[in-house]
Motif scaffolding. Structure first.
Motif, PDB file in Angstrom:
ATOM      1  N   LEU A  94       3.780  20.544  36.002  1.00 55.74           N
ATOM      2  CA  LEU A  94       4.999  20.969  36.644  1.00 55.74           C
ATOM      3  C   LEU A  94       5.190  20.361  38.129  1.00 55.74           C
ATOM      4  N   ARG A  95       4.027  20.864  38.935  1.00 55.10           N
ATOM      5  CA  ARG A  95       4.077  20.455  40.155  1.00 55.10           C
ATOM      6  C   ARG A  95       4.057  18.769  40.302  1.00 55.10           C
ATOM      7  N   PHE A  96       3.243  18.116  39.631  1.00 57.20           N
ATOM      8  CA  PHE A  96       3.179  16.952  39.666  1.00 57.20           C
ATOM      9  C   PHE A  96       4.566  16.117  39.337  1.00 57.20           C
ATOM     10  N   SER A  97       5.507  16.906  38.512  1.00 51.39           N
ATOM     11  CA  SER A  97       6.749  16.473  38.323  1.00 51.39           C
ATOM     12  C   SER A  97       7.734  16.296  39.338  1.00 51.39           C
ATOM     13  N   LEU A  98       7.257  17.139  40.537  1.00 44.28           N
ATOM     14  CA  LEU A  98       7.927  17.249  41.661  1.00 44.28           C
ATOM     15  C   LEU A  98       7.793  16.094  42.654  1.00 44.28           C
ATOM     16  N   THR A  99       6.870  15.241  42.284  1.00 43.81           N
ATOM     17  CA  THR A  99       6.680  14.164  43.150  1.00 43.81           C
ATOM     18  C   THR A  99       7.275  12.987  42.634  1.00 43.81           C
ATOM     19  N   LEU A 100       8.056  13.131  41.627  1.00 46.06           N
ATOM     20  CA  LEU A 100       8.750  12.132  40.869  1.00 46.06           C
ATOM     21  C   LEU A 100      10.406  12.496  41.023  1.00 46.06           C
ATOM     22  N   ARG A 101      11.256  11.441  41.103  1.00 48.34           N
ATOM     23  CA  ARG A 101      12.696  11.568  41.318  1.00 48.34           C
ATOM     24  C   ARG A 101      13.435  11.935  39.935  1.00 48.34           C
ATOM     25  N   ALA A 102      13.975  13.142  39.965  1.00 42.40           N
ATOM     26  CA  ALA A 102      14.785  13.290  38.763  1.00 42.40           C
ATOM     27  C   ALA A 102      16.091  14.220  39.180  1.00 42.40           C
ATOM     28  N   LYS A 103      16.982  14.244  38.190  1.00 37.58           N
ATOM     29  CA  LYS A 103      18.147  15.063  38.321  1.00 37.58           C
ATOM     30  C   LYS A 103      17.688  16.236  37.664  1.00 37.58           C
ATOM     31  N   GLN A 104      16.952  16.535  36.663  1.00 35.70           N
ATOM     32  CA  GLN A 104      16.632  17.605  35.936  1.00 35.70           C
ATOM     33  C   GLN A 104      15.120  17.625  35.345  1.00 35.70           C
ATOM     34  N   ARG A 105      14.711  18.814  35.220  1.00 33.23           N
ATOM     35  CA  ARG A 105      13.351  18.638  34.591  1.00 33.23           C
ATOM     36  C   ARG A 105      13.601  19.955  33.356  1.00 33.23           C
ATOM     37  N   PHE A 106      12.645  19.518  32.484  1.00 27.18           N
ATOM     38  CA  PHE A 106      12.848  20.436  31.232  1.00 27.18           C
ATOM     39  C   PHE A 106      11.277  20.698  30.820  1.00 27.18           C
ATOM     40  N   ILE A 107      11.149  21.918  29.964  1.00 30.36           N
ATOM     41  CA  ILE A 107       9.987  22.323  29.197  1.00 30.36           C
ATOM     42  C   ILE A 107      10.168  22.206  27.816  1.00 30.36           C
ATOM     43  N   CYS A 108       9.281  21.656  27.143  1.00 27.87           N
ATOM     44  CA  CYS A 108       9.419  21.807  25.717  1.00 27.87           C
ATOM     45  C   CYS A 108       8.102  22.347  25.035  1.00 27.87           C
ATOM     46  N   ASN A 109       8.422  23.682  24.320  1.00 22.85           N
ATOM     47  CA  ASN A 109       7.259  24.175  24.048  1.00 22.85           C
ATOM     48  C   ASN A 109       6.497  23.832  22.697  1.00 22.85           C
ATOM     49  N   LEU A 110       5.717  24.912  22.111  1.00 22.89           N
ATOM     50  CA  LEU A 110       4.982  24.774  21.048  1.00 22.89           C
ATOM     51  C   LEU A 110       6.185  24.535  19.753  1.00 22.89           C
ATOM     52  N   VAL A 111       7.015  25.217  19.660  1.00 23.88           N
ATOM     53  CA  VAL A 111       7.984  25.239  18.670  1.00 23.88           C
ATOM     54  C   VAL A 111       9.162  24.648  18.987  1.00 23.88           C
ATOM     55  N   SER A 112       9.248  23.613  19.817  1.00 27.10           N
ATOM     56  CA  SER A 112      10.156  22.849  20.348  1.00 27.10           C
ATOM     57  C   SER A 112      11.665  23.514  20.980  1.00 27.10           C
ATOM     58  N   ASP A 113      11.281  24.709  21.434  1.00 23.80           N
ATOM     59  CA  ASP A 113      12.436  25.165  22.260  1.00 23.80           C
ATOM     60  C   ASP A 113      12.340  24.185  23.663  1.00 23.80           C
ATOM     61  N   ILE A 114      13.422  24.124  24.044  1.00 23.29           N
ATOM     62  CA  ILE A 114      13.520  23.063  25.283  1.00 23.29           C
ATOM     63  C   ILE A 114      14.513  23.723  26.380  1.00 23.29           C
ATOM     64  N   TRP A 115      14.129  24.003  27.511  1.00 19.40           N
ATOM     65  CA  TRP A 115      15.038  24.680  28.475  1.00 19.40           C
ATOM     66  C   TRP A 115      14.570  24.017  30.052  1.00 19.40           C
ATOM     67  N   GLU A 116      15.458  24.167  30.545  1.00 13.96           N
ATOM     68  CA  GLU A 116      15.454  23.326  32.078  1.00 13.96           C
ATOM     69  C   GLU A 116      14.855  24.137  33.139  1.00 13.96           C
ATOM     70  N   VAL A 117      14.145  23.615  33.732  1.00 12.67           N
ATOM     71  CA  VAL A 117      13.466  24.280  34.844  1.00 12.67           C
ATOM     72  C   VAL A 117      13.733  23.563  36.187  1.00 12.67           C
ATOM     73  N   SER A 118      14.052  24.447  37.194  1.00 13.93           N
ATOM     74  CA  SER A 118      14.456  23.736  38.577  1.00 13.93           C
ATOM     75  C   SER A 118      13.210  23.555  39.495  1.00 13.93           C
ATOM     76  N   PRO A 119      13.416  22.701  40.310  1.00 12.71           N
ATOM     77  CA  PRO A 119      12.487  22.593  41.400  1.00 12.71           C
ATOM     78  C   PRO A 119      12.098  23.890  42.015  1.00 12.71           C
ATOM     79  N   GLY A 120      13.172  24.778  42.382  1.00  8.95           N
ATOM     80  CA  GLY A 120      12.898  25.774  43.103  1.00  8.95           C
ATOM     81  C   GLY A 120      12.202  26.831  42.028  1.00  8.95           C
TER      82      GLY A 120
END
Length: 163
Positions: A94-120
């Motif tokens: 997640l911290r590595f993802s902050l080094t890349l430019r993106a409008k949104q960040r998401f997590i996809c878990n083991l059972v394929s639930d997907i949710w947004e996670v903000s830089p904050g």
């Protein structure tokens, strides 16, 4: 066209399961993937992944490690697959993802639930990690001092009982 970068931090078997849900959640997105060199051939089998970037380091994803190929690129979304339900244990990715430019960040878990996670929220996770480490260190220090001070006394007391 919108682009989604998947930072491959989970097994290929999990990606097989997650990719179906990722494609449903992000219709019309061109999907790219960042992976370690040893996985490139395995990733190329997926027809839905249009571009594969190589993470040129042997170690896990670290914010200090830059990927020259991704410098200056911007993505509409970055997705991090995780191998559990909550995403715990993937702070480095997640911290590595902050080094890349993106409008949104998401997590996809083991059972394929997907949710947004903000830089904050990612930064707050980092602060919580530091605070928990400090509290753990403090508690270990207090227990260590107590053991060093009380153990000799307790051992002498046990030695006297055993005589």
């Amino acid at each position: 066209m919108k682009t989604l970068l998947i930072i491959r931090s989970a097994s290929m078997q999990q990606l097989d399961k997650n990719l179906v849900e990722i494609e449903k959640k992000f219709p019309g997105y061109e999907i790219h993937m960042l992976t370690h060199e040893h996985s490139v051939k395995l990733v190329e089998k997926y027809k839905s992944i249009k571009k594969v970037y190589v993470y040129p380091y042997k170690e896990g994803f670290q914010a200090r490690n830059k990927v020259a190929e991704l410098q200056g690129k911007a993505f509409d979304g970055i997705l991090i697959p995780v191998t559990n339900i909550t995403g715990a244990g993937f702070f480095n990715v997640l911290r590595f993802s902050l080094t890349l430019r993106a409008k949104q960040r998401f997590i996809c878990n083991l059972v394929s639930d997907i949710w947004e996670v903000s830089p904050g929220r990612i930064r707050w996770m980092g602060i919580k990690n530091i605070l928990m480490s400090a509290v753990s260190l403090l508690c270990a220090g207090v227990v260590g001092i107590a053991v060093v001070l009380l153990l000799p006394w307790k051992l002498k007391k046990l030695e006297r009982k055993g005589e």
